[in-house]
Design an enzyme around this catalytic site. Structure first.
Site, mmCIF file in Angstrom:
data_model
loop_
_atom_site.group_PDB
_atom_site.id
_atom_site.type_symbol
_atom_site.label_atom_id
_atom_site.label_comp_id
_atom_site.label_asym_id
_atom_site.label_seq_id
_atom_site.Cartn_x
_atom_site.Cartn_y
_atom_site.Cartn_z
ATOM 1 C CG HIS A 119 -3.288 1.962 -9.464
ATOM 2 N ND1 HIS A 119 -4.791 1.946 -8.881
ATOM 3 C CD2 HIS A 119 -2.920 2.946 -8.146
ATOM 4 C CE1 HIS A 119 -4.667 2.209 -7.626
ATOM 5 N NE2 HIS A 119 -3.672 3.311 -7.714
ATOM 6 C CG ASP A 128 3.213 5.144 -4.660
ATOM 7 O OD1 ASP A 128 4.013 6.205 -4.035
ATOM 8 O OD2 ASP A 128 3.598 3.707 -4.450
ATOM 9 C CG HIS A 140 -2.299 1.100 1.558
ATOM 10 N ND1 HIS A 140 -2.236 2.274 0.215
ATOM 11 C CD2 HIS A 140 -3.182 1.630 1.887
ATOM 12 C CE1 HIS A 140 -3.321 2.396 0.932
ATOM 13 N NE2 HIS A 140 -3.829 2.396 1.842
HETATM 14 N N1 ACO Z 1 5.204 -4.895 -12.898
HETATM 15 C C1 ACO Z 1 5.626 -5.597 -14.044
HETATM 16 N N2 ACO Z 1 4.254 -6.431 -14.884
HETATM 17 C C2 ACO Z 1 2.871 -6.251 -13.884
HETATM 18 C C3 ACO Z 1 2.673 -4.739 -13.171
HETATM 19 C C4 ACO Z 1 4.594 -4.106 -12.831
HETATM 20 N N3 ACO Z 1 4.957 -3.096 -11.369
HETATM 21 N N4 ACO Z 1 2.061 -4.575 -12.479
HETATM 22 C C5 ACO Z 1 1.433 -5.609 -13.252
HETATM 23 N N5 ACO Z 1 1.779 -6.411 -13.962
HETATM 24 C C6 ACO Z 1 1.072 -7.417 -14.801
HETATM 25 C C7 ACO Z 1 1.028 -8.118 -13.681
HETATM 26 O O1 ACO Z 1 1.919 -9.642 -13.347
HETATM 27 C C8 ACO Z 1 0.078 -9.689 -14.347
HETATM 28 O O2 ACO Z 1 0.898 -9.963 -15.621
HETATM 29 P P1 ACO Z 1 0.061 -11.302 -15.714
HETATM 30 O O3 ACO Z 1 -1.306 -11.095 -16.954
HETATM 31 O O4 ACO Z 1 0.636 -12.006 -17.302
HETATM 32 O O5 ACO Z 1 0.117 -12.340 -14.896
HETATM 33 C C9 ACO Z 1 -0.886 -8.639 -14.928
HETATM 34 O O6 ACO Z 1 0.284 -7.092 -15.228
HETATM 35 C C10 ACO Z 1 -1.939 -7.343 -14.146
HETATM 36 O O7 ACO Z 1 -1.311 -7.745 -12.875
HETATM 37 P P2 ACO Z 1 -2.426 -8.198 -11.837
HETATM 38 O O8 ACO Z 1 -1.193 -8.210 -10.500
HETATM 39 O O9 ACO Z 1 -3.246 -8.568 -11.778
HETATM 40 O O10 ACO Z 1 -2.964 -6.229 -11.221
HETATM 41 P P3 ACO Z 1 -3.199 -5.816 -9.523
HETATM 42 O O11 ACO Z 1 -4.847 -4.948 -9.653
HETATM 43 O O12 ACO Z 1 -3.680 -7.161 -8.483
HETATM 44 O O13 ACO Z 1 -1.871 -5.274 -9.153
HETATM 45 C C11 ACO Z 1 -0.469 -3.897 -8.056
HETATM 46 C C12 ACO Z 1 -1.429 -4.098 -9.169
HETATM 47 C C13 ACO Z 1 -0.610 -4.527 -7.024
HETATM 48 C C14 ACO Z 1 -0.314 -1.429 -8.058
HETATM 49 C C15 ACO Z 1 0.997 -3.678 -9.153
HETATM 50 O O14 ACO Z 1 0.136 -3.426 -10.545
HETATM 51 C C16 ACO Z 1 2.128 -4.225 -8.561
HETATM 52 O O15 ACO Z 1 2.602 -4.662 -8.040
HETATM 53 N N6 ACO Z 1 2.750 -2.491 -8.904
HETATM 54 C C17 ACO Z 1 4.571 -2.731 -8.308
HETATM 55 C C18 ACO Z 1 4.337 -2.094 -7.242
HETATM 56 C C19 ACO Z 1 3.260 -0.459 -6.675
HETATM 57 O O16 ACO Z 1 3.849 0.601 -7.615
HETATM 58 N N7 ACO Z 1 2.434 -0.621 -6.253
HETATM 59 C C20 ACO Z 1 1.263 0.898 -5.881
HETATM 60 C C21 ACO Z 1 0.432 1.057 -5.960
HETATM 61 S S1 ACO Z 1 0.072 3.069 -5.905
HETATM 62 C C22 ACO Z 1 -0.637 2.864 -4.460
HETATM 63 O O17 ACO Z 1 -0.270 2.246 -3.772
HETATM 64 C C23 ACO Z 1 -0.510 4.020 -3.248
#
Ligand code: ACO
Length: 427
Positions: free
Chosen positions: A306, A362, A267
């Site tokens: 996100h 972020d 988060h």
């Molecule tokens: N880098 C590479 N691949 C990614 C990333 C990323 N940052 N984020 C998602 N993906 C990929 C996943 O592996 C998945 O691929 P697939 O379909 O081949 O399996 C696809 O994109 C969909 O991703 P999900 O995990 O289903 O997306 P979800 O909505 O559950 O996750 C999240 C969102 C947690 C923010 C994710 O994008 C992530 O971990 N990002 C990096 C951490 C981050 O920057 N968090 C800050 C969020 S902003 C905040 O909270 C204030």
């Protein structure tokens, strides 16, 4: 077009007509769908609330596909450009922007509540110098609850507002003191001649009292970052504040719970992870290899993607511009070149385009915080300070909503059926 949904239960052959309002059906309307009179009725199952609205709210509007964020209808870009954090906090809480008189009164009441009880200093001394500042923030908020026993009278509007003011006013003081404690520096008392962010910067960084001058560019940059982080509708920490508050606990402990949720790396901790990632990449020439490793599932591109935004996070756009102003004063953060190149490559790469992965809030904020002199452990605290106004607005809205009750989800029991106790000698 009738705003209803017709459901046929193939177990019984019966049909039901369920109302649709705001693109939503009421989960409790499903309860009439029963196999027989003894049946509890149909429930919906939604782990992690992926498709369940838990409340009606008129505070923040978010359209993740279009990349839109508005507080009380005002686009975030306009607020970041023209408003101040305290004005935005007032807007979130009251629903309207303050006029001149209201703003002056609001600023006055916040400014006159910035001091904390001296006892809190003693509580602070109980922590080791290297205690995480976020853990301390959680504890201090809970400690404040013990100072203000009338805070439990959440149904009395005047008392409620008094504590809202106290919390918004004291967040910078307790955050700055936690920071000073970890550095072994003496605490700096609030200076009520300074603005909200100016005072915060002074409490953090002032060393030789008469000489310290708040840099107006950094003060404004922090104010804009505070505006951008003030609310983000029903995220994990806000839901924690609403959930705890629904038991009519006082706002200090409700915000301690919200801060505890924000503390988690999924988060509020992502900007810290971005910095570590940029450092690990080390140089622009290493980026292609890093991108390839991400595409092969070896870690994530932190600061990208996100749950809700499937477009460029509108806050990230504002922050990217802000970075230039800050670096003019502090000197360029050398990691910026890596970040810019990383973004350029990622935004033109099929893997990221297909998955709609864009920079989130972020991606650039950590670079600014670092350039301003904050250690990475302080990043989530810098998130919590302005988010307090969002949490409090959401908490107050929940208390005034006649449809809300104590928050209490259902479960699907998957454990063992009834069985008799076996004495230990026979197990
Ligand atoms: N880098 C590479 N691949 C990614 C990333 C990323 N940052 N984020 C998602 N993906 C990929 C996943 O592996 C998945 O691929 P697939 O379909 O081949 O399996 C696809 O994109 C969909 O991703 P999900 O995990 O289903 O997306 P979800 O909505 O559950 O996750 C999240 C969102 C947690 C923010 C994710 O994008 C992530 O971990 N990002 C990096 C951490 C981050 O920057 N968090 C800050 C969020 S902003 C905040 O909270 C204030």
């Amino acid at each position: 077009m009738p705003e209803t949904l017709t459901i046929t239960d193939n177990r019984t052959g019966k049909s039901y007509e369920i109302s649709i309002a705001d693109g939503t059906i009421r989960a409790s309307d499903l309860r009439q769908i029963k196999v027989d009179a003894n049946d509890f009725g149909l429930m919906s199952y939604d782990p992690a609330f992926m498709n369940t609205a838990s409340c009606k709210s008129s505070i923040t509007y978010l359209d993740g596909d279009a990349g839109i964020l508005r507080y009380r209808g005002y686009p975030i870009e306009q607020l970041a450009e023209q408003s101040t954090y305290l004005e935005v906090a007032y807007l979130l809480l009251h629903g309207e922007l303050p006029n001149q008189t209201e703003l002056a009164a609001w600023q006055h009441s916040i400014t006159t509540h910035t001091f904390v009880h001296e006892f809190l200093k003693r509580a602070l001394e109980g922590y080791r110098y290297d205690a995480h500042p976020m853990g301390r923030l959680v504890a201090f908020l809970a400690t404040l609850s013990t100072f203000y026993t009338d805070a439990k009278r959440v149904r009395e509007p005047e008392i409620r507002m008094q504590h809202v003011v106290r919390i918004i006013a004291k967040m910078p003081t307790i955050a700055a003191w936690a920071f000073r404690h970890s550095l072994g520096r003496p605490y700096v008392y609030p200076n009520n001649d300074l603005g909200y962010c100016g005072n915060f910067l002074a409490m953090l960084f002032q060393i030789a009292e008469p000489k310290y001058k708040v840099n107006p560019v950094l003060e404004r940059a922090l104010d804009v970052l505070f505006i951008l982080h003030a609310d983000h509708e029903q995220n994990c920490s806000t839901s924690a504040a609403r959930g705890v508050g629904s038991a009519e606990s006082d706002p200090y402990v409700a915000l301690a719970a919200a801060s505890a949720a924000l503390y988690g790396p999924l988060h509020g901790g992502a900007n810290e992870a971005v910095l570590r990632m940029l450092k690990k990449i080390g140089s622009v020439k290493e980026i292609p290899a890093f991108i390839e490793s991400v595409k092969h599932g070896d870690g994530k591109l932190m600061g990208f993607g996100h749950r809700v935004y499937k477009n460029y996070d509108p806050r990230a756009k504002v922050i990217k511009k802000l970075a230039d102003d800050v670096f003019e004063v502090t000197g360029r953060n050398p990691l910026l070149d890596i970040a810019l190149e990383l973004e350029k490559i990622a935004l033109s790469d099929e893997y990221f385009i297909k998955r709609k992965l864009y920079p989130n809030v972020d991606f650039y904020s950590g670079l600014i915080y670092q350039a301003m002199g904050f250690p990475v452990e302080m990043f989530p605290v810098l998130f919590a300070i302005p988010r307090a106004s969002g949490w409090l607005s959401q908490w107050s809205e929940m208390l005034d909503d006649p449809e809300q009750k104590i928050s209490r989800p259902r479960q699907i029991y998957t454990g063992t059926d009834v069985r008799n106790y076996v004495p230990i000698a026979k197990r």
